[in-house]
Write a protein that holds these residues in place. Structure first.
Motif, short mmCIF file in Angstrom:
data_model
loop_
_atom_site.label_atom_id
_atom_site.label_comp_id
_atom_site.label_asym_id
_atom_site.label_seq_id
_atom_site.Cartn_x
_atom_site.Cartn_y
_atom_site.Cartn_z
N ILE A 13 14.68 -16.42 27.90
CA ILE A 13 14.90 -16.68 26.27
C ILE A 13 16.03 -17.73 26.37
CG2 ILE A 13 14.33 -16.53 24.04
CD1 ILE A 13 12.58 -13.75 25.08
N PHE A 14 17.19 -16.90 26.34
CA PHE A 14 18.24 -17.46 25.64
C PHE A 14 18.80 -18.72 26.10
CE2 PHE A 14 22.85 -17.95 25.31
CZ PHE A 14 23.37 -17.58 24.02
N ILE A 15 18.89 -18.29 27.61
CA ILE A 15 19.23 -19.67 28.17
C ILE A 15 18.67 -20.88 28.73
CG2 ILE A 15 20.20 -20.84 30.68
CD1 ILE A 15 21.16 -17.88 31.53
N SER A 16 17.01 -20.73 28.55
CA SER A 16 16.34 -21.99 28.57
C SER A 16 16.04 -22.53 27.33
CB SER A 16 14.57 -21.67 29.21
OG SER A 16 14.85 -20.63 29.96
N PRO A 73 17.31 -21.43 18.37
CA PRO A 73 16.76 -23.63 19.02
C PRO A 73 15.37 -23.53 18.33
CG PRO A 73 17.97 -21.43 20.21
CD PRO A 73 17.51 -20.87 18.97
N PRO A 74 14.67 -22.99 18.47
CA PRO A 74 13.20 -23.18 17.75
C PRO A 74 13.73 -23.87 16.26
CG PRO A 74 13.71 -20.46 17.08
CD PRO A 74 13.87 -21.27 18.78
N ILE A 75 14.12 -23.57 15.15
CA ILE A 75 14.70 -24.08 13.97
C ILE A 75 14.81 -25.46 14.46
CG2 ILE A 75 16.19 -24.14 12.06
CD1 ILE A 75 16.71 -21.29 11.90
N LEU A 76 15.83 -25.49 15.50
CA LEU A 76 16.53 -27.58 15.67
C LEU A 76 15.15 -28.11 16.25
CD1 LEU A 76 19.81 -25.74 16.97
CD2 LEU A 76 19.46 -27.09 14.95
N ILE A 77 14.22 -27.10 16.92
CA ILE A 77 13.07 -27.68 17.69
C ILE A 77 12.06 -28.52 16.98
CG2 ILE A 77 11.45 -27.74 19.06
CD1 ILE A 77 13.15 -25.62 21.13
N GLY A 78 12.22 -27.72 15.32
CA GLY A 78 11.34 -28.59 14.38
C GLY A 78 11.62 -29.46 14.35
N ALA A 79 13.28 -29.47 13.49
CA ALA A 79 14.12 -30.28 12.80
C ALA A 79 14.13 -31.34 13.75
CB ALA A 79 15.42 -29.98 12.73
N VAL A 80 14.17 -31.43 15.05
CA VAL A 80 13.72 -33.09 15.87
C VAL A 80 12.52 -32.93 15.79
CG1 VAL A 80 13.22 -33.33 17.80
CG2 VAL A 80 15.54 -32.01 17.29
N ALA A 81 11.62 -32.53 15.56
CA ALA A 81 9.91 -33.25 15.31
C ALA A 81 9.72 -33.73 14.31
CB ALA A 81 8.91 -32.16 15.80
N ALA A 82 10.28 -32.86 13.18
CA ALA A 82 10.83 -34.02 11.69
C ALA A 82 11.39 -34.74 12.01
CB ALA A 82 11.31 -32.62 10.74
#
Length: 555
Positions: free
Chosen positions: A197-200, A289-298
């Motif tokens: 999880i951490f690496i991916s 990481p999921p926070i950053l992915i959500g920010a990227v999507a926005a």
């Protein structure tokens, strides 16, 4: 769109790896069982209380960082009506672990309970415990559902694999290795899963942020470039809702067997507490990481991507935002690695929920109520059957909705408003008894139903100040869940005191005391005196002995 064959091949290898580790751990469990002469049930459910600090930290952290955690956090950040400020799951988990370590881990571990329902069994008897055990089982099944949805939506988007096929295959793998090795298999597979999880996740983030259609996330944090700023806003009239959600997602998890199974399996009470404090700092880092992915999507101009217009939020696909980002904003091989992270997260939480539910049913319903005379061999088969039934039930519910956040909130709602006040009272208030537990549960449940729930279309009959009609849906802006939780807590204590007073003073005949409050109070007084004498005779450093273990296991 054709099936992503390389992606499927990678997932098959991942599943074989996890299954192999689970099988190895099952052999380790059997070797440990041969060395010991204690109860085999405790070996299967708690690893003979021999989980060391390092493994304990891994399994505690991996249990929380599931598919619901990763996919749900990204969904909350991207959702135009929510944003980062409403993505409270990582920080709420920190509060959960700190409070759990300070107040719950030591008394639970020192008493050598097998499940969180054991103190209810001792203090309240069979009937109240059975009712509360059923509520706890439902919450664990919903945990399985939420985590599997996270994987199903990710596989269906990235691999173009059927949503149902993805979920059923993943559930089958988790059920298989949980059946074979019990807590040992769950704990040791959690180690490799957490590392993946951490690496991916951290490998996927840079590729997503550098896409040509993505604007700098610092520019969109407070500006309405493609949608509302991803940081989000907290208006004054929604402040109580935010507080309510934060307490719900934080304190609500203390009412889960998942949490207490990790502390009860620790080698000592000090190890249990340290495990909680370490997880409190590790979990939020895995939420970045999921926070950053959500920010990227926005921050993405979706018209410049293979996804096209309109945006995911306009299509009603907010719950799919993490796999959509991986599929359309990163190279194919990176998206496959990303799905490996989600799959690892799902496995680490699903197996924990399966074993937790099996623990409660076996130890508190089957063994203590239905079949007290059951043999060890029979109990082992009941554990296996429980794992399969819970897995099938949780997997079957995934067709109801594809929003991880919705399932997560409903599950937390149940544990926060019903189970948490019950656990607090049974552990820390001597006055509590079966009458208070049953009536407090009914008060909390009735009040919660009257308050309504827009996530399932339940309109409120009881409207608190700030209740408004938004797009035809009634929204309660008061902290209704916390109100229901405190009402249940107060009701438990009030009705418990009244029952004790009425029976104790002879105002109600003792023959009507179906929960045996008078008898249990006298036994509890004798037990407290005996424990006090025992503690006075012990050395100060003997802090791991139990006053009344539910199951004894010696090597």
């Amino acid at each position: 769109m054709a099936l992503n064959v390389p992606g499927v091949a990678v997932m098959v290898l991942f599943y074989l790896l996890v299954l192999g580790i689970g099988i190895w751990a099952s052999f380790k469990s059997k070797r440990e069982a041969k060395k010991c002469h204690g109860d085999k049930t405790e070996m299967a459910l708690l690893g003979n209380r021999g989980i060391n600090l390092v493994v304990g930290i891994f399994t505690m952290t991996a249990t929380w960082v599931g598919g619901g955690f990763i996919v749900g956090t990204a969904e909350a950040v991207y959702n135009p009506s929510m944003g980062l400020i409403w993505a409270v799951m990582p920080i709420a988990a920190t509060m959960c672990f700190i409070i759990g370590g300070l107040f719950f881990a030591e008394p639970m571990r020192n008493n050598k309970y097998v499940t969180m329902m054991d103190p209810f069994q001792i203090k309240y008897g069979k009937v109240p415990t059975a009712a509360l055990s059923l509520a706890s089982l439902v919450s664990e099944i919903m945990w399985v559902t939420g985590t599997l949805i996270g994987l199903g939506v990710t596989m269906s988007v990235i691999l173009n694999l059927s949503y149902n096929v993805s979920i059923w295959i993943s559930a089958a793998v988790a059920i298989t290795y949980t059946l074979m090795g019990g807590l040992y298999s769950v704990a040791y597979t959690d180690i490799i899963q957490l590392i993946l999880i951490f690496i991916s996740l951290w490998l996927c983030v840079p590729f997503a942020m550098m896409g040509p259609a993505v604007v700098d996330i610092t520019e969109t944090a407070y500006n309405s470039t493609f949608q509302s700023p991803w940081v989000g806003t907290l208006e004054a009239d929604r402040a109580w809702m935010w507080i309510d959600n934060f307490l719900l997602l934080g304190l609500g998890n203390l009412g889960l067997q998942n949490f207490h199974q990790r502390t009860l399996s620790a080698a000592s009470s000090s190890t249990a507490k340290t495990t909680c404090f370490a997880a409190a700092f590790i979990v939020p880092t895995l939420g970045i990481p999921p926070i950053l992915i959500g920010a990227v999507a926005a921050s993405t101009n979706w018209n410049m991507t293979s996804y096209g217009s309109p945006s995911p939020s306009d299509r009603g696909e907010t719950g799919l935002i993490l796999p959509i980002v991986l599929q359309h904003l990163t190279p194919t091989y990176i998206s496959i690695i990303g799905i490996g992270a989600v799959a690892a997260a799902v496995m680490s939480s699903t197996d924990s929920a399966l074993l937790s539910a099996a623990s409660i049913f076996t130890a508190n319903i089957y063994r203590n109520i239905l079949r007290p005379q059951a043999s060890d061999s029979e109990i082992q088969w009941v554990i296996r059957l429980s794992v399969v039934v819970v897995g099938l039930a949780g997997t079957s519910l995934t067709f109801l909705d594809n929003s991880v956040l919705m399932i997560w909130m409903l599950r937390s709602d149940l544990t926060y408003t019903l189970m948490l006040p019950q656990l607090v009272c049974v552990l820390f208030f001597d006055v509590s008894n079966g009458y208070g537990a049953v009536l407090g549960c009914l008060v909390g449940l009735l009040l919660r139903v009257l308050c309504g729930e827009p996530l399932i279309g339940l309109e409120p009959l009881l409207k608190f100040p700030g209740c408004v009609l938004v797009n035809g849906v009634w929204i309660q802006r008061s902290p209704i869940r916390t109100i229901c939780m405190l009402s249940a807590l107060g009701s438990i204590l009030l009705f418990s005191y009244l029952a004790s007073a009425l029976f104790g003073r002879g105002l109600i005949p003792e023959r009507w005391d179906v929960f045996e409050v008078t008898t249990r109070n006298s036994k509890q007084s004798q037990r407290s005196d005996a424990v006090s004498e025992t503690k006075a005779a012990k050395e100060p450093n003997e802090d791991n002995d139990a006053c009344e273990p539910m199951l004894e296991s010696r090597c």
